[in-house]
Design a protein around this motif. Sequence first.
Motif, PDB file in Angstrom:
ATOM      1  N   SER A 148      28.926  66.472  26.858  1.00  0.00           N
ATOM      2  CA  SER A 148      29.862  65.536  26.236  1.00  0.00           C
ATOM      3  C   SER A 148      29.947  64.205  26.970  1.00  0.00           C
ATOM      4  O   SER A 148      30.281  63.183  26.366  1.00  0.00           O
ATOM      5  CB  SER A 148      31.266  66.162  26.182  1.00  0.00           C
ATOM      6  OG  SER A 148      31.272  67.344  25.434  1.00  0.00           O
ATOM      7  N   PHE A 149      29.686  64.216  28.277  1.00  0.00           N
ATOM      8  CA  PHE A 149      29.852  63.011  29.098  1.00  0.00           C
ATOM      9  C   PHE A 149      28.520  62.585  29.688  1.00  0.00           C
ATOM     10  O   PHE A 149      27.709  63.424  30.090  1.00  0.00           O
ATOM     11  CB  PHE A 149      30.869  63.260  30.220  1.00  0.00           C
ATOM     12  CG  PHE A 149      32.250  63.551  29.744  1.00  0.00           C
ATOM     13  CD1 PHE A 149      33.131  62.522  29.451  1.00  0.00           C
ATOM     14  CD2 PHE A 149      32.673  64.855  29.568  1.00  0.00           C
ATOM     15  CE1 PHE A 149      34.405  62.785  28.992  1.00  0.00           C
ATOM     16  CE2 PHE A 149      33.950  65.138  29.102  1.00  0.00           C
ATOM     17  CZ  PHE A 149      34.819  64.095  28.820  1.00  0.00           C
ATOM     18  N   ASP A 150      28.322  61.278  29.765  1.00  0.00           N
ATOM     19  CA  ASP A 150      27.076  60.765  30.316  1.00  0.00           C
ATOM     20  C   ASP A 150      26.866  61.211  31.757  1.00  0.00           C
ATOM     21  O   ASP A 150      25.736  61.518  32.164  1.00  0.00           O
ATOM     22  CB  ASP A 150      27.053  59.236  30.240  1.00  0.00           C
ATOM     23  CG  ASP A 150      26.808  58.719  28.828  1.00  0.00           C
ATOM     24  OD1 ASP A 150      26.642  59.551  27.908  1.00  0.00           O
ATOM     25  OD2 ASP A 150      26.790  57.481  28.642  1.00  0.00           O
ATOM     26  N   SER A 151      27.923  61.232  32.552  1.00  0.00           N
ATOM     27  CA  SER A 151      27.770  61.629  33.955  1.00  0.00           C
ATOM     28  C   SER A 151      27.351  63.085  34.072  1.00  0.00           C
ATOM     29  O   SER A 151      26.565  63.436  34.973  1.00  0.00           O
ATOM     30  CB  SER A 151      29.078  61.389  34.722  1.00  0.00           C
ATOM     31  OG  SER A 151      29.329  60.012  34.879  1.00  0.00           O
ATOM     32  N   THR A 152      27.842  63.937  33.198  1.00  0.00           N
ATOM     33  CA  THR A 152      27.418  65.340  33.222  1.00  0.00           C
ATOM     34  C   THR A 152      25.964  65.455  32.797  1.00  0.00           C
ATOM     35  O   THR A 152      25.201  66.260  33.359  1.00  0.00           O
ATOM     36  CB  THR A 152      28.296  66.203  32.295  1.00  0.00           C
ATOM     37  OG1 THR A 152      29.645  65.782  32.377  1.00  0.00           O
ATOM     38  CG2 THR A 152      28.205  67.667  32.686  1.00  0.00           C
ATOM     39  N   MET A 153      25.553  64.652  31.802  1.00  0.00           N
ATOM     40  CA  MET A 153      24.150  64.647  31.403  1.00  0.00           C
ATOM     41  C   MET A 153      23.257  64.197  32.551  1.00  0.00           C
ATOM     42  O   MET A 153      22.185  64.773  32.784  1.00  0.00           O
ATOM     43  CB  MET A 153      23.958  63.742  30.178  1.00  0.00           C
ATOM     44  CG  MET A 153      24.545  64.316  28.900  1.00  0.00           C
ATOM     45  SD  MET A 153      24.336  63.247  27.450  1.00  0.00           S
ATOM     46  CE  MET A 153      22.565  63.303  27.221  1.00  0.00           C
ATOM     47  N   LEU A 174      39.334  65.634  32.281  1.00  0.00           N
ATOM     48  CA  LEU A 174      38.492  64.959  31.308  1.00  0.00           C
ATOM     49  C   LEU A 174      38.937  65.330  29.899  1.00  0.00           C
ATOM     50  O   LEU A 174      39.479  66.418  29.671  1.00  0.00           O
ATOM     51  CB  LEU A 174      37.028  65.364  31.515  1.00  0.00           C
ATOM     52  CG  LEU A 174      36.464  65.125  32.925  1.00  0.00           C
ATOM     53  CD1 LEU A 174      35.090  65.765  33.073  1.00  0.00           C
ATOM     54  CD2 LEU A 174      36.397  63.640  33.229  1.00  0.00           C
ATOM     55  N   THR A 175      38.715  64.446  28.961  1.00  0.00           N
ATOM     56  CA  THR A 175      39.112  64.691  27.574  1.00  0.00           C
ATOM     57  C   THR A 175      37.918  65.217  26.798  1.00  0.00           C
ATOM     58  O   THR A 175      36.929  64.509  26.596  1.00  0.00           O
ATOM     59  CB  THR A 175      39.626  63.406  26.910  1.00  0.00           C
ATOM     60  OG1 THR A 175      40.735  62.915  27.669  1.00  0.00           O
ATOM     61  CG2 THR A 175      40.079  63.678  25.492  1.00  0.00           C
ATOM     62  N   VAL A 176      37.982  66.489  26.394  1.00  0.00           N
ATOM     63  CA  VAL A 176      36.914  67.099  25.608  1.00  0.00           C
ATOM     64  C   VAL A 176      37.489  67.604  24.295  1.00  0.00           C
ATOM     65  O   VAL A 176      38.658  68.003  24.218  1.00  0.00           O
ATOM     66  CB  VAL A 176      36.240  68.256  26.380  1.00  0.00           C
ATOM     67  CG1 VAL A 176      35.499  67.726  27.579  1.00  0.00           C
ATOM     68  CG2 VAL A 176      37.241  69.315  26.792  1.00  0.00           C
ATOM     69  N   LYS A 177      36.655  67.589  23.254  1.00  0.00           N
ATOM     70  CA  LYS A 177      37.135  67.986  21.927  1.00  0.00           C
ATOM     71  C   LYS A 177      37.283  69.502  21.811  1.00  0.00           C
ATOM     72  O   LYS A 177      38.213  69.999  21.169  1.00  0.00           O
ATOM     73  CB  LYS A 177      36.177  67.475  20.859  1.00  0.00           C
ATOM     74  CG  LYS A 177      36.181  65.962  20.696  1.00  0.00           C
ATOM     75  CD  LYS A 177      35.227  65.540  19.583  1.00  0.00           C
ATOM     76  CE  LYS A 177      35.246  64.022  19.395  1.00  0.00           C
ATOM     77  NZ  LYS A 177      34.314  63.593  18.324  1.00  0.00           N
ATOM     78  N   VAL A 178      36.338  70.242  22.388  1.00  0.00           N
ATOM     79  CA  VAL A 178      36.334  71.704  22.253  1.00  0.00           C
ATOM     80  C   VAL A 178      36.183  72.309  23.636  1.00  0.00           C
ATOM     81  O   VAL A 178      35.246  71.978  24.355  1.00  0.00           O
ATOM     82  CB  VAL A 178      35.184  72.173  21.338  1.00  0.00           C
ATOM     83  CG1 VAL A 178      35.242  73.691  21.174  1.00  0.00           C
ATOM     84  CG2 VAL A 178      35.273  71.495  19.969  1.00  0.00           C
ATOM     85  N   LEU A 179      37.086  73.219  23.999  1.00  0.00           N
ATOM     86  CA  LEU A 179      37.077  73.812  25.329  1.00  0.00           C
ATOM     87  C   LEU A 179      36.199  75.059  25.357  1.00  0.00           C
ATOM     88  O   LEU A 179      36.654  76.190  25.425  1.00  0.00           O
ATOM     89  CB  LEU A 179      38.498  74.162  25.777  1.00  0.00           C
ATOM     90  CG  LEU A 179      39.415  72.977  26.078  1.00  0.00           C
ATOM     91  CD1 LEU A 179      40.830  73.453  26.365  1.00  0.00           C
ATOM     92  CD2 LEU A 179      38.887  72.150  27.245  1.00  0.00           C
ATOM     93  N   THR A 180      34.865  74.852  25.299  1.00  0.00           N
ATOM     94  CA  THR A 180      33.916  75.936  25.523  1.00  0.00           C
ATOM     95  C   THR A 180      32.941  75.468  26.585  1.00  0.00           C
ATOM     96  O   THR A 180      32.897  74.281  26.933  1.00  0.00           O
ATOM     97  CB  THR A 180      33.130  76.328  24.251  1.00  0.00           C
ATOM     98  OG1 THR A 180      32.110  75.345  24.022  1.00  0.00           O
ATOM     99  CG2 THR A 180      34.056  76.434  23.042  1.00  0.00           C
TER     100      THR A 180
END
Length: 442
Positions: free
Chosen positions: A75-80, A433-439
């Motif tokens: 979801s996040f560029d830094s995680t990618m 962090l703001t994520v749409k789905v918590l999986t």
Amino acid sequence: MLSRVVKNNSARHFSTQVSKAVDVAIVGAGINGMNIAYQLKRRQPDIKIEVYEQAPSLGYGSSGYSTGFLRALYSFDSTMELALDGINAYKNWAEYTGLSKPQASFTHTGALWMLGKTKMENFEMKERLTKFGVNSEVMDADAVESRWPVLQTSPMPSYDSNGEEVEFKGGEFSAVYEEGCGHMDSNACLNDMKKVLDREGIPVHFNTRVEKFDMTDDGSKVTGVTLADGQNVSANSVVNCAGPWFDKLNKPANVTTSTTMLPTRIQVGHKHVDGDFLDLPFVADSWGDSGVYFMPRKQNKQLVFGSIAHRFESEIVDPDDYNQALDPEFKQDYLNCLFHRMPTLPQSGEIHGFSHMYTVNQDDVHPVLGPSDSAEGLWLCHGESGHGFKLAPAVGSLMAQSITGGTKIGGDASETFETNVPVEFMHPDREPLTVKVLTHFA
């Protein structure tokens, strides 16, 4: 934060029973703990590190039960960026580890993301992947079924309390195929990392449980650890990589974080397959009422499957007392999803499975990495939420940079197996962090 790990030449830290002194004490010999040790040694060859593991051998914790799947999409560029830095090390495993004949190797599968997103959203996903140099393709139903004939793309139906099928309103099917994904054998990687640490002179002590952090009288600083046998180890830096057991050390020491992490039971199954099923990519399927992933293991002729839906990932457990089998109702739910997506999947044959744990961050399903604000000298590495294995070499770099005050190995990051992701992104006391789905596919 230390500007550099200060050599610990004396057992001077607040205890008259210190029996040894190290520069860095690492709790947990999982994939993260060993990568942190290695990355520290790569930049400071004279540093004295010891790793303490409560299990009798490698692979008893979450690392040993990982499917070893590697992907760039997050979801996040830094995680990618962190994921791609990790994948770079895995794809160049012999170079990264310095082993002439490593046990582990990378197997390419690609990944098909059937996440219920619109065609426009998937083209946006493709643009993000392209920005990071990852090839991908937006695919419609005909393209998917043509390339992988064993897949069918109708949405998994859902039913109301009366057993009546609910009308699907999810729109037109669209998916993204991500090139470059694949998997490593997690236990082979652990064995390789143990050989690396042996070569680097970093002891890994098995059957050695850390009982507690040693603290100054005011609780403001961690000065070492006390082992279960009563031995005290003085350390300038202590790293908690204890996985699902992390809070057995944090909580008594009043170490807190801005997010909540809990040991969560995760169930995985596998069945024997052959033929076209072994040529499938990794598939994440939440199209309709599905909620599973599945991936081939060609060398074992297996289809491995597990969850990407919250209904499968909500059981909080005691890491020392939980059911390690695959529940019959979960197995049936998984199989319903699989047989819908692959109508020709043989229904005969035994289903094998197990349960283990993710340490799931309940607030943003991202790891907690970096120095603790609760106590000087303590670094935290937990709450991986299912990301731990794939990120581990890059997490090792990030944590080693933090512990040594930003020290990096010179040269291009991709060639030196460093990451440029700042430690603040996953800091233990960050804003969630703001994520749409918590999986764990967030």
